[in-house]
Design a protein around this motif. Sequence first.
Motif, PDB file in Angstrom:
ATOM      1  N   LEU A  98      38.128  40.780  40.680  1.00 32.34           N
ATOM      2  CA  LEU A  98      37.259  39.731  41.210  1.00 32.34           C
ATOM      3  C   LEU A  98      37.145  38.564  40.230  1.00 32.34           C
ATOM      4  O   LEU A  98      37.308  38.741  39.024  1.00 32.34           O
ATOM      5  CB  LEU A  98      35.867  40.299  41.489  1.00 32.34           C
ATOM      6  N   PRO A  99      36.841  37.367  40.717  1.00 34.89           N
ATOM      7  CA  PRO A  99      36.513  36.253  39.817  1.00 34.89           C
ATOM      8  C   PRO A  99      35.260  36.580  39.007  1.00 34.89           C
ATOM      9  O   PRO A  99      34.434  37.400  39.413  1.00 34.89           O
ATOM     10  CB  PRO A  99      36.267  35.075  40.783  1.00 34.89           C
ATOM     11  N   ASP A 100      35.123  35.940  37.856  1.00 30.83           N
ATOM     12  CA  ASP A 100      34.021  36.255  36.946  1.00 30.83           C
ATOM     13  C   ASP A 100      32.659  36.143  37.610  1.00 30.83           C
ATOM     14  O   ASP A 100      31.778  36.987  37.401  1.00 30.83           O
ATOM     15  CB  ASP A 100      34.075  35.339  35.719  1.00 30.83           C
ATOM     16  N   SER A 101      32.463  35.094  38.427  1.00 25.84           N
ATOM     17  CA  SER A 101      31.152  34.875  39.052  1.00 25.84           C
ATOM     18  C   SER A 101      30.794  35.997  40.018  1.00 25.84           C
ATOM     19  O   SER A 101      29.657  36.483  40.033  1.00 25.84           O
ATOM     20  CB  SER A 101      31.136  33.528  39.781  1.00 25.84           C
ATOM     21  N   LYS A 102      31.766  36.440  40.824  1.00 25.88           N
ATOM     22  CA  LYS A 102      31.498  37.524  41.767  1.00 25.88           C
ATOM     23  C   LYS A 102      31.377  38.866  41.048  1.00 25.88           C
ATOM     24  O   LYS A 102      30.576  39.719  41.432  1.00 25.88           O
ATOM     25  CB  LYS A 102      32.608  37.588  42.820  1.00 25.88           C
ATOM     26  N   ARG A 103      32.187  39.051  40.005  1.00 26.12           N
ATOM     27  CA  ARG A 103      32.166  40.322  39.291  1.00 26.12           C
ATOM     28  C   ARG A 103      30.798  40.587  38.679  1.00 26.12           C
ATOM     29  O   ARG A 103      30.285  41.711  38.718  1.00 26.12           O
ATOM     30  CB  ARG A 103      33.229  40.350  38.196  1.00 26.12           C
ATOM     31  N   SER A 104      30.173  39.566  38.120  1.00 27.37           N
ATOM     32  CA  SER A 104      28.870  39.749  37.486  1.00 27.37           C
ATOM     33  C   SER A 104      27.813  40.186  38.493  1.00 27.37           C
ATOM     34  O   SER A 104      26.934  40.982  38.171  1.00 27.37           O
ATOM     35  CB  SER A 104      28.443  38.453  36.792  1.00 27.37           C
ATOM     36  N   LYS A 105      27.918  39.676  39.733  1.00 27.14           N
ATOM     37  CA  LYS A 105      26.948  40.075  40.762  1.00 27.14           C
ATOM     38  C   LYS A 105      27.118  41.539  41.157  1.00 27.14           C
ATOM     39  O   LYS A 105      26.137  42.273  41.311  1.00 27.14           O
ATOM     40  CB  LYS A 105      27.099  39.169  41.989  1.00 27.14           C
ATOM     41  N   TRP A 106      28.368  41.960  41.322  1.00 24.39           N
ATOM     42  CA  TRP A 106      28.598  43.356  41.682  1.00 24.39           C
ATOM     43  C   TRP A 106      28.305  44.297  40.525  1.00 24.39           C
ATOM     44  O   TRP A 106      27.874  45.437  40.727  1.00 24.39           O
ATOM     45  CB  TRP A 106      30.040  43.542  42.171  1.00 24.39           C
ATOM     46  N   MET A 178      40.568  46.759  32.143  1.00 16.89           N
ATOM     47  CA  MET A 178      41.329  46.369  33.328  1.00 16.89           C
ATOM     48  C   MET A 178      41.357  44.856  33.521  1.00 16.89           C
ATOM     49  O   MET A 178      42.326  44.311  34.052  1.00 16.89           O
ATOM     50  CB  MET A 178      40.729  47.049  34.572  1.00 16.89           C
ATOM     51  N   VAL A 179      40.297  44.177  33.098  1.00 13.18           N
ATOM     52  CA  VAL A 179      40.256  42.718  33.230  1.00 13.18           C
ATOM     53  C   VAL A 179      41.395  42.065  32.453  1.00 13.18           C
ATOM     54  O   VAL A 179      41.934  41.024  32.855  1.00 13.18           O
ATOM     55  CB  VAL A 179      38.879  42.180  32.758  1.00 13.18           C
ATOM     56  N   ASN A 180      41.792  42.675  31.340  1.00 11.08           N
ATOM     57  CA  ASN A 180      42.806  42.096  30.468  1.00 11.08           C
ATOM     58  C   ASN A 180      44.224  42.525  30.821  1.00 11.08           C
ATOM     59  O   ASN A 180      45.165  42.187  30.103  1.00 11.08           O
ATOM     60  CB  ASN A 180      42.507  42.468  29.015  1.00 11.08           C
ATOM     61  N   ILE A 181      44.408  43.273  31.911  1.00  9.68           N
ATOM     62  CA  ILE A 181      45.752  43.644  32.355  1.00  9.68           C
ATOM     63  C   ILE A 181      46.363  42.465  33.108  1.00  9.68           C
ATOM     64  O   ILE A 181      45.753  41.931  34.036  1.00  9.68           O
ATOM     65  CB  ILE A 181      45.711  44.895  33.249  1.00  9.68           C
ATOM     66  N   ASP A 182      47.540  42.068  32.722  1.00  5.37           N
ATOM     67  CA  ASP A 182      48.233  40.939  33.363  1.00  5.37           C
ATOM     68  C   ASP A 182      48.809  41.400  34.697  1.00  5.37           C
ATOM     69  O   ASP A 182      49.757  42.202  34.732  1.00  5.37           O
ATOM     70  CB  ASP A 182      49.348  40.426  32.445  1.00  5.37           C
TER      71      ASP A 182
END
Length: 580
Positions: A98-106, A178-182
């Motif tokens: 997810l994009p950073d903004s949506k990820r923080s909400k979830w 997982m966020v840092n996996i290309d």
Amino acid sequence: MSMAPLTARRPWLRPGPLWLAAPALAFVAVFLLLPMLRLIGLSLQEADTAAFTLGHYEKLAETPVYLRILGITFRIAALTAFFSVLLGYPVASWLAALPDSKRSKWLFLVLLPFWTSYLVKTFAWMIMLGDKGLINSILTGTGMAESPFRLMYNEFGVIIGMVHAMMPLAILTMVPVMVNIDSRLSLAAGSMGARRAQRFWLIEFPLAMPGVAAAGLLTFITSLGFFIVPAYLGGRGQTMLAQIIIVQVQELVNWAFAAVLSVMLVLAALVAIWFYDRLFGLSSLTSASTSSGKSHNPWLRRLGQKVLEGLAWLSAPFDRIGRGGSDRQPFKFAYVLILFLFLLAPAMIVLPLAFTSDQALTFPPPGYSTRWFAQYFNSPIWISATIRSFGVAFATAILATVLGGMAALALARSDSRFGKAIFALMLAPMIVPRIVIAVGLFYLMAQIGLVASNIGLILGHTLLAIPFTFIAIGAVLKGYDWRLNQAAATLGAGRLTVLRLITLPLLQGGIISAALFAFVTSFDELTIALFISGGLKSTLPKQMWDDMYLQLNPTLAAVSVVVLGIVTLLLILAQKLQKS
């Protein structure tokens, strides 16, 4: 001899950034390392003569019931870690994409059950899994079952409660890796003809392996010290080591054997950490880089590669299921929603029961009333416990934030070779099973006269909260521009002036957020309170524990809602401060 030549010959005497960590290190040494050493000494001493003996360990080895409980503890902890990682992996993968903004909400929906009191969650599962609970009522009411299923007082109930408690920790541990996996690596492999199973098992999963292994390690170690969930959701066959330690201390007053059991728990945690270090290296616990996931042992690396190739081959027949992104995403999103419903189920169940008009806990409530909240607010016992919890949590937040913040600042400004050792010591209270910390502190506090005192509770809770403040403030410091300090220094500002007018204002949001996490850690804490309170200085979780042993009643549901409300408000505030 003048001071200047002394500091010139011994540069380590000069005041430097690393000395900022000294107060926190001293605190951890006095209230964690010293009690651990004293427990080890107790386990090797005769009760009467204090002479050296291995008799207590021989008793453990010769008593089948204790060995069986040891095996039960390891089995339940291993199953909890396995299912927490297995079920949480798809959720972590979905959140990472997810994009950073949506990820923080979830992620807030993951943090809420993570910080919710174990007592509240266990209380809710007792309501749902009982013979007349929500699940059995639905099954018998719809005709899907003729009689209620036995969902409690067995291993199934314990695993459900413990996986629910540990899955948020597993998800929060896996997401940063997982966020840092290309994602382009998997796309490139697909363009070269790799099937979906091959891309997952041979590219995506190995890159996520450090996070997966770290999640398994942390959930396993934490599960070793569980006693709340097995005490209420399990039976005699699910008795865990932490429950026996409590009995040895509080009922039998057998400190030597309690020390032996505590040492066994610590040794189990150390063995798990040793295996993790051999496979991945401890640095991967905090590294966002996925490159640290390579095994130090070439033979193990080759074996792991063969296993992954076998899994890719076995998964090949499932490649056709949901082929294509448009078909695959709805299934994954549906799974994620089901998992979030599982995580939030206790909160959704407790809320309506707090407003029931009935004397018993029946779902759905036959009517609604606020009398249970009135009973809570009019009870001197409950209000006294609540006020004490607030006071202890407030003092804990201040002390833990100061100590953890200074240690984080020291490591951020220093490149000393002692940095890794200091980092490990700061995280030690989070790694050592909490029940062992509680027993060691109880023994120490009893000798210095701090049992049944607010000071004892504050010191114990601060020890548990320091790792969270250390990590939270350390994360904020990673993005801090130290050139601002240098510019101020060139204009004549001293260190204290720079700290007061530049560093602290810029880090204000992260510091307050860390303090809020420390507050929640203390406010929901039971293990330390169970020992240090001494039955006199009862906190809110301790009072809930005592009442749950007597009878489940709607007042407990009202108290649970109060605790949930406080935790939710604090987490919302912390999230907003982190964004700012």
